[in-house]
Design a protein around this motif. Structure first.
Motif: not given
Length: 917
Positions: A647-673
């Motif tokens: 009741x949950x059948x899965x088919x593959x696809x032999x023609x699938x292409x790769x995924x191209x992923x663009x990742x942009x990140x920004x981290x900021x840490x501020x600690x006032x002692x």
């Protein structure tokens, strides 16, 4: 005339009010302040200033000097204290302070250089906080702890250190990845093990270290690969003698638990033993990771990508959980800076539980409801071995070897009843599923890295090799009885399936860095990656007692990646800039061994860049961009139809292409002692081209057939912000946090494009007291809202809300008696399910130390006093949303006894305290 007088009176009143307000604003608050300078009157920044109780040196309050050498303590209670000022390289300064809620200005305080050998005062001085280079050190003796506290309890009291409900540890907004003991690995540095299995009273000092990568430490060329680690320094008495704890408890309804940890450390060798066994749903140590991968049972219907970010699908660990852990660690320093470590764990888990799921599925033409009732019984045996070898003896080279091996056996029995209802609420189809899974997994890997500095100009190279292998054997026996009410048709299906999966991965890399002069560097990198996989399946299927054509096949797949990268790096202590240009050649081949293979041969250009800025200690900002290529999974390209669940059948696809992923990140840490303000923010945007999405077809018998294809793009934006501040005047600390996620995803349902947009937000706030010497109070709230919009069916958009209110109170009635209580209150509301619920949870404990040397502790635990016995999990996906209610353990009461092993006696402790000053 009257109007003039009225106006004048108003002006006078305003001036008076403003003057009164100004006096309030600018009036000096009761405080202790001063300026710290060296012997030539140069201001000293980051000198630690602490108020200590004279009788036991427990810290009452502290401050840090700023760039002008100034400090101010605003949150001190009244009384007589010992003030201590310390800066590395100088002798400590002491003075007695009698604070009566008034301003005390100590003016200029001059520290004397420590040019002579350290005297007794310097050796025994309790320095609460020290800051030097990339390390913040806290003295454990400056914080109030209970006799049975572990490292987790101690770290919660350190300023700037946070431990969330899931066990994630951070300092000044930076995630802690490893915990060391005396500079050496302890159970592979896994924080989840160290936090719960070392006693707080064994620790002398806690160091939070901004650790560079192994390559950067050796060569001096910084990169953006930063790790934040904690090093725990043991007390001298613990280094000479073994120490640990033995505890056990028994309660109502046959509930029990037992814990053992014992440690023996010497300058060269460290040995530790851990053991746990219980049936109170406490999973113990080193069991968290394999639980997250193996808890509960799923079917192919779950393989469709949850769009929820905060409340992802949890594997069912409901009901009664019996778990056991046994392990040991041994570390030995062969020679100076040459160390070998190994640890072994055995984990046992038995989970018996039930859950009820309500699901709404939809297509372009129809949507339908389903109820899923699960009765699960699962047993898992897991063995895990880690080892590593480090050789840092040579000042120009470094060798690191790490490896691990895991073997796991799992047996699962699942009884599942699924009821399908049409749009009018009529029962159309009923599935009775019995599923048995007997699985064994074996995997191991070895990684070798070698770093070499060629000259003093920072010319260097490094090379690395890794090999990993895995084997997965599954025996699956599934029985399905389907009853269709519309035509009174009954279908009985039995499937027996044997699966064997094998994977071998080889990775080789070489890096060379050439200094260009000044702070400029050029790096050349080469990477070679090979992956070999195979799948062998034998399946026998009976439909209404008639044997179907057997399904026997063997699949092999191979993936090779060749990467060449050229990088430019500009490096200073404050600023680091890196830009990379990578060429990747990717070759893939896969298919049935009896047929021609499918072959893909492609070349990609993958740029990346990063900027790290550290203007001053406690403050840093990182901006990073990266392009990466992700190949389809083997199951997505499989040329064979997977119909284990008819009741949950899965088919593959032999023609699938790769995924191209663009990742942009920004981290900021501020600690006032100085002000004890911590600010952390993290923003991440991910854009995926040629995204692999699902194509779904649902027939009249509710059989779902799923396949995959590349279609358009997907976007995901996440943002997280946290603000933590100590309000000195009021004596408490507040923490504010917020998270947000915006995600777009696609699927093809009944040949129609389904656009799914998810927006999810979390707001949280908590308040706790600063001074925790007698009592510890904390309360707060979290508010989470999820909005999911679907294009395939109008009016089916969903919104659900989760609210969590909590409080904690811990009070030392005396030195021997402690009470603790925690209360949580959850509210759930949903626009599509009539299951709005309010669930309170109340836990409490009372502990009493009954021996003279505080080695014996009696504790009474009361868990889920209100006996609500329920847990709710929700998620929204690309073609359905659901709500699952899990059975939990419920109310129980346990009386426990804990004995500390080989603890130092009280007389020796008193003798040392007398010699402190």
């Amino acid at each position: 005339m009257f109007k003039i007088r009225s106006t004048k009176n108003k002006t006078i009143k305003l001036l008076f009010a403003f003057s009164f307000l100004a006096q309030i604003i600018f009036a000096q608050e009761p405080s202790i302040k001063g300026i710290v300078v060296d012997d030539v009157n140069t201001p000293l920044e980051f000198a630690s200033v602490a108020l200590l109780k004279p009788q036991d040196s427990v810290m009452v309050s502290y401050s840090i000097t700023d760039s002008k050498g100034q400090f101010e303590i605003l949150d001190s209670p009244s009384g007589e204290f010992l003030m201590q000022i310390y800066f590395s390289g100088f002798l400590p300064y002491y003075t007695t302070i009698n604070f009566k809620n008034e301003v005390i200005d100590l003016k200029s305080i001059q520290l004397k250089s420590n040019v002579e050998s350290l005297n007794e005062v310097t050796i025994t001085a309790v320095i609460p906080v020290q800051i030097k280079k990339d390390t913040i050190a806290y003295n454990a003796n400056s914080f109030k702890i209970h006799h049975d506290d572990n490292i987790e309890d101690l770290l919660k009291k350190l300023p700037g250190v946070e431990l969330d409900g899931e066990g994630n540890l951070s300092s000044q907004g930076n995630e802690i990845t490893k915990i060391y003991v005396d500079g050496k690995e302890f159970f592979s540095g896994d924080p989840s093990i160290v936090l719960k299995n070392l006693s707080a009273d064994a620790i002398n000092k806690i160091e939070v270290i901004d650790k560079k990568s192994d390559e950067a430490e050796l060569t001096g060329v910084s990169d953006d690969q930063k790790n934040y680690v904690i090093n725990l320094t043991l007390k001298k008495s613990k280094k000479r003698n073994g120490f640990g704890k033995l505890s056990g408890g028994i309660g109502l309804d046959n509930k029990y638990f037992s814990n053992l940890n014992y440690n023996k450390f010497s300058p060269r060798t460290q040995v530790s033993i851990i053991g746990k066994y219980n049936n109170i749903n406490v999973t113990g140590s080193n069991i968290k990771n394999f639980l997250s991968a193996n808890g509960g049972l799923t079917d192919d219907s779950d393989d469709n990508g949850s769009t929820s970010s905060f409340d992802r699908r949890k594997r069912s660990l409901s009901g009664n959980l019996t778990s056991g852990v046994g392990g040991f660690h041994i570390g030995h320093e062969l020679k100076d800076k040459e160390v070998i470590n190994a640890d072994y764990f055995y984990n046992y888990l038995e989970n018996v539980g039930t859950s009820i799921t309500k699901r709404t599925s939809f297509t372009k033409l129809k949507n339908f409801q389903s109820d899923i009732n699960d009765d699960n019984n699962k047993t898992t045996h897991n063995q895990h071995l880690n080892f590593n070898y480090e050789n840092k003896r040579n000042s120009t080279s470094r060798l690191l070897v790490k490896g691990n091996f895991t073997t796991e056996k799992t047996k699962s029995d699942l009884n599942r009843d699924v009821f399908y209802y049409n749009e009018d609420g009529e029962l159309r189809t009923f599935n009775d599923i019995k599923f048995f899974d007997d699985r064994r997994r074996d995997n191991g890997n070895v990684r070798i890295n070698y770093y070499k500095k060629l000259n003093e100009n920072k010319r260097n190279f490094s090379t690395g090799f890794s090999f990993s292998s895995s084997k997965n054997e599954n025996l699956k026996d599934q029985y399905n009885l389907n009853t269709n009410n519309s035509n009174n048709k009954t279908t009985e299906t039995t499937i027996l399936k044997n699966e064997l999966f094998k994977n071998n991965n080889i990775n080789f890399n070489f890096n060379y860095t050439e200094p260009l002069g000044g702070n400029h560097f050029l790096k050349v990198q080469s990477l070679f990656f090979v992956k070999h996989g195979s799948e062998k399946t034998d399946q026998v299927k009976f439909r209404n007692s008639v044997e179907q054509t057997p399904l026997n096949y063997s699949i092999k797949n191979k993936e090779e990646s060749y990467n060449s990268k050229l990088s430019y790096n500009y490096n200073t202590p404050v600023f680091n800039f890196n830009i990379d240009s990578e060429i990747q050649h990717l070759y893939r081949s896969f298919g049935l061994v009896t047929e021609d293979f499918f072959k893909k041969n492609q070349t990609y250009f993958n740029p990346s860049a990063s900027i790290r800025y550290r203007p001053k200690k406690g403050s840093q900002h990182l901006l990073r961009y990266r392009r990466q290529i992700r190949s389809p999974r083997a199951s997505q390209t499989s040329p064979v139809i997977n119909d284990l669940n008819p009741y949950y059948i899965r088919k593959g696809n032999t023609d699938l292409k790769t995924e191209k992923i663009d990742n942009l990140s920004f981290n900021s840490n501020i600690h006032n002692f100085k002000s004890s303000l911590s600010f952390f923010t993290k923003i991440n945007y991910q854009h995926t081209q040629d995204a692999i999405i699902q194509s779904l077809v649902i027939d009249d018998d509710y059989v779902q057939t799923r396949s995959f294809l590349n279609k358009g793009s997907q976007d995901r934006l996440t943002a997280e912000l946290s603000l933590n501040k100590r309000v000195k005047q009021l004596g408490f600390r507040y923490n504010l946090k917020t998270k947000g996620t915006y995600r777009t995803a696609n699927s093809i349902i009944e040949l129609e494009l389904n656009d799914v947009t998810t927006k999810e937000y979390l707001l949280g706030a908590s308040i706790e007291n600063n001074r925790k010497s007698i009592f510890d109070i904390k309360f707060g709230a979290n508010y989470t809202i999820n909005k999911t919009e679907f294009s395939v069916v109008e009016g089916l958009d969903r919104e659900y809300i989760k609210q969590h209110y909590y409080s904690k109170f811990d009070y030392d009635i005396s030195k021997k008696l402690n009470v603790n209580t925690q209360f949580d209150y959850y509210t759930y509301s949903d626009s599509n399910f009539e299951s709005n619920q309010n669930i309170p949870f109340w836990n409490a404990s009372v502990s009493y130390t009954f021996t003279k040397n505080n080695n014996g502790i009696l504790k009474l635990l009361l868990i889920d006093i209100l006996d609500k016995n329920v847990n709710i999990v929700r998620r929204s996906t690309i073609n359905y949303f659901e709500e699952t209610t899990n059975q939990t353990l419920g109310r129980y009461v346990i009386l426990s006894l804990t004995m500390r092993l080989n603890s130092q006696n009280a007389k020796n402790m008193k003798k040392k305290k007398k010699k402190r000053f």
